[in-house]
Design a protein around this motif. Structure first.
Motif, PDB file in Angstrom:
ATOM      1  N   LEU A 226       1.096  -0.741   0.520  1.00 31.18           N
ATOM      2  CA  LEU A 226       0.149   0.170   0.260  1.00 31.18           C
ATOM      3  C   LEU A 226       1.143   1.539   0.114  1.00 31.18           C
ATOM      4  O   LEU A 226       1.836   1.195   1.419  1.00 31.18           O
ATOM      5  CB  LEU A 226      -0.710  -0.198   1.053  1.00 31.18           C
ATOM      6  CG  LEU A 226      -1.784  -1.012   1.630  1.00 31.18           C
ATOM      7  CD1 LEU A 226      -2.386  -1.294   2.446  1.00 31.18           C
ATOM      8  CD2 LEU A 226      -2.331  -1.443   0.775  1.00 31.18           C
ATOM      9  N   ARG A 227       0.096   1.989  -0.729  1.00 29.42           N
ATOM     10  CA  ARG A 227       1.356   3.310  -0.701  1.00 29.42           C
ATOM     11  C   ARG A 227       0.849   5.362  -0.867  1.00 29.42           C
ATOM     12  O   ARG A 227      -0.619   4.523  -1.206  1.00 29.42           O
ATOM     13  CB  ARG A 227       2.354   3.403  -2.231  1.00 29.42           C
ATOM     14  CG  ARG A 227       3.306   2.319  -2.646  1.00 29.42           C
ATOM     15  CD  ARG A 227       3.102   2.201  -4.172  1.00 29.42           C
ATOM     16  NE  ARG A 227       4.516   1.330  -4.163  1.00 29.42           N
ATOM     17  CZ  ARG A 227       5.779   1.437  -4.095  1.00 29.42           C
ATOM     18  NH1 ARG A 227       6.590   1.781  -2.952  1.00 29.42           N
ATOM     19  NH2 ARG A 227       6.395  -0.433  -4.155  1.00 29.42           N
ATOM     20  N   ASP A 228       1.532   5.970  -0.525  1.00 35.94           N
ATOM     21  CA  ASP A 228       0.876   6.986  -0.575  1.00 35.94           C
ATOM     22  C   ASP A 228       0.771   8.057  -1.545  1.00 35.94           C
ATOM     23  O   ASP A 228      -0.665   9.567  -1.553  1.00 35.94           O
ATOM     24  CB  ASP A 228       1.680   7.709   0.662  1.00 35.94           C
ATOM     25  CG  ASP A 228       2.807   8.681  -0.222  1.00 35.94           C
ATOM     26  OD1 ASP A 228       3.343   7.864  -1.263  1.00 35.94           O
ATOM     27  OD2 ASP A 228       3.072   9.254   0.656  1.00 35.94           O
ATOM     28  N   LYS A 229       1.303   7.243  -2.326  1.00 35.17           N
ATOM     29  CA  LYS A 229       0.452   7.654  -4.030  1.00 35.17           C
ATOM     30  C   LYS A 229       0.744   6.517  -4.742  1.00 35.17           C
ATOM     31  O   LYS A 229       0.580   5.719  -4.804  1.00 35.17           O
ATOM     32  CB  LYS A 229       1.667   9.350  -4.210  1.00 35.17           C
ATOM     33  CG  LYS A 229       1.604  10.029  -4.035  1.00 35.17           C
ATOM     34  CD  LYS A 229       3.092  10.969  -4.415  1.00 35.17           C
ATOM     35  CE  LYS A 229       2.939  11.766  -3.324  1.00 35.17           C
ATOM     36  NZ  LYS A 229       4.476  12.446  -3.611  1.00 35.17           N
TER      37      LYS A 229
ATOM     38  N   ARG B  75       4.314   3.894  -8.267  1.00 35.56           N
ATOM     39  CA  ARG B  75       5.216   2.337  -8.063  1.00 35.56           C
ATOM     40  C   ARG B  75       6.435   3.022  -6.746  1.00 35.56           C
ATOM     41  O   ARG B  75       7.670   1.899  -6.226  1.00 35.56           O
ATOM     42  CB  ARG B  75       5.448   1.741  -8.797  1.00 35.56           C
ATOM     43  CG  ARG B  75       5.029   0.656  -8.934  1.00 35.56           C
ATOM     44  CD  ARG B  75       5.565  -0.337 -10.544  1.00 35.56           C
ATOM     45  NE  ARG B  75       6.333  -0.938 -10.527  1.00 35.56           N
ATOM     46  CZ  ARG B  75       7.047  -1.468 -11.624  1.00 35.56           C
ATOM     47  NH1 ARG B  75       6.315  -1.880 -12.248  1.00 35.56           N
ATOM     48  NH2 ARG B  75       7.309  -3.127 -10.732  1.00 35.56           N
ATOM     49  N   SER B  76       7.134   4.191  -6.845  1.00 30.29           N
ATOM     50  CA  SER B  76       8.063   4.405  -6.400  1.00 30.29           C
ATOM     51  C   SER B  76       7.777   5.251  -5.402  1.00 30.29           C
ATOM     52  O   SER B  76       8.509   5.836  -4.859  1.00 30.29           O
ATOM     53  CB  SER B  76       9.294   5.066  -7.274  1.00 30.29           C
ATOM     54  OG  SER B  76       8.053   6.971  -7.228  1.00 30.29           O
ATOM     55  N   SER B  77       7.066   5.687  -5.074  1.00 32.04           N
ATOM     56  CA  SER B  77       6.351   6.259  -3.495  1.00 32.04           C
ATOM     57  C   SER B  77       5.938   5.379  -2.311  1.00 32.04           C
ATOM     58  O   SER B  77       6.235   4.641  -2.547  1.00 32.04           O
ATOM     59  CB  SER B  77       4.259   6.554  -3.927  1.00 32.04           C
ATOM     60  OG  SER B  77       3.755   5.833  -4.059  1.00 32.04           O
TER      61      SER B  77
ATOM     62  N   THR C  69      -8.071   6.020 -10.469  1.00 31.55           N
ATOM     63  CA  THR C  69      -7.304   6.163 -10.550  1.00 31.55           C
ATOM     64  C   THR C  69      -6.554   5.869 -12.324  1.00 31.55           C
ATOM     65  O   THR C  69      -5.819   4.557 -11.464  1.00 31.55           O
ATOM     66  CB  THR C  69      -6.557   7.662 -10.283  1.00 31.55           C
ATOM     67  OG1 THR C  69      -6.592   8.989 -10.902  1.00 31.55           O
ATOM     68  CG2 THR C  69      -4.951   7.748  -9.916  1.00 31.55           C
ATOM     69  N   GLY C  70      -5.653   6.824 -12.901  1.00 30.12           N
ATOM     70  CA  GLY C  70      -4.530   6.126 -13.698  1.00 30.12           C
ATOM     71  C   GLY C  70      -3.137   6.464 -13.073  1.00 30.12           C
ATOM     72  O   GLY C  70      -2.691   7.481 -12.203  1.00 30.12           O
ATOM     73  N   GLY C  71      -2.221   5.153 -12.706  1.00 32.86           N
ATOM     74  CA  GLY C  71      -0.930   5.877 -12.362  1.00 32.86           C
ATOM     75  C   GLY C  71       0.089   5.241 -13.068  1.00 32.86           C
ATOM     76  O   GLY C  71      -0.088   4.237 -14.502  1.00 32.86           O
TER      77      GLY C  71
ATOM     78  N   ALA D 253      -4.885   3.860   1.714  1.00 23.02           N
ATOM     79  CA  ALA D 253      -3.740   3.819   0.982  1.00 23.02           C
ATOM     80  C   ALA D 253      -3.867   3.890  -0.626  1.00 23.02           C
ATOM     81  O   ALA D 253      -5.257   3.307  -1.604  1.00 23.02           O
ATOM     82  CB  ALA D 253      -2.854   3.028   1.365  1.00 23.02           C
ATOM     83  N   TRP D 254      -3.000   3.366  -1.619  1.00 22.73           N
ATOM     84  CA  TRP D 254      -3.349   3.756  -2.552  1.00 22.73           C
ATOM     85  C   TRP D 254      -2.057   1.969  -2.630  1.00 22.73           C
ATOM     86  O   TRP D 254      -1.743   1.832  -2.763  1.00 22.73           O
ATOM     87  CB  TRP D 254      -2.685   4.441  -3.992  1.00 22.73           C
ATOM     88  CG  TRP D 254      -3.578   5.545  -3.921  1.00 22.73           C
ATOM     89  CD1 TRP D 254      -2.623   6.377  -3.165  1.00 22.73           C
ATOM     90  CD2 TRP D 254      -3.980   6.389  -4.282  1.00 22.73           C
ATOM     91  NE1 TRP D 254      -3.475   8.007  -3.547  1.00 22.73           N
ATOM     92  CE2 TRP D 254      -4.628   7.608  -4.105  1.00 22.73           C
ATOM     93  CE3 TRP D 254      -4.901   5.980  -5.812  1.00 22.73           C
ATOM     94  CZ2 TRP D 254      -5.447   8.142  -4.831  1.00 22.73           C
ATOM     95  CZ3 TRP D 254      -6.303   6.390  -6.579  1.00 22.73           C
ATOM     96  CH2 TRP D 254      -6.143   7.842  -6.416  1.00 22.73           C
TER      97      TRP D 254
END
Length: 113
Positions: free
Chosen positions: A50-53, A56-58, A76-78, A96-97
């Motif tokens: 789980l990430r904050d944005k 893959r690098s967040s 959303t797109g990422g 989280a994302w």
């Protein structure tokens, strides 16, 4: 997420605003939101990062174990993960994302942020 993708950036801004609004509104609104959210099951065998944005690098903010049912607020797109560029904003207390590649939808697909 590339700064050249204004729609992805707009989606991130709208999702961030929605998170802030829910946090300010209190627990009753957050509970109602969870009832209306989409659900999914984590398919990543080693756990879903789980990430904050939606990149893959967040910063990593947690890990959801294999098989866990998660509530998805929106998508959303990422950064693409194995060709899938969709990310879900999870509302299970972490906001989280997570990459959609590792989440099996249960029921209807999440709405766009």
């Amino acid at each position: 997420m590339s700064p050249r993708n204004p729609l992805a950036l707009l989606g991130l801004c709208l999702a961030t605003s929605a998170v802030a609004a829910l946090a300010a509104a209190g627990p009753a609104v957050a509970e109602e939101s969870a009832e209306n959210s989409s659900k999914g099951r984590v398919t990543a065998r080693s756990g879903l990062i789980l990430r904050d944005k939606p990149t893959r690098s967040s910063r990593i903010v947690g890990v959801a174990p294999y098989g866990r049912i998660v509530h998805i607020f929106c998508k959303t797109g990422g950064d693409p993960v194995n060709g899938n560029g969709v990310w879900y904003l999870l509302e299970d207390g972490t906001w989280a994302w997570a990459s959609a590649y590792y989440i099996q939808n249960l029921g209807s697909a999440p709405r766009w942020c």
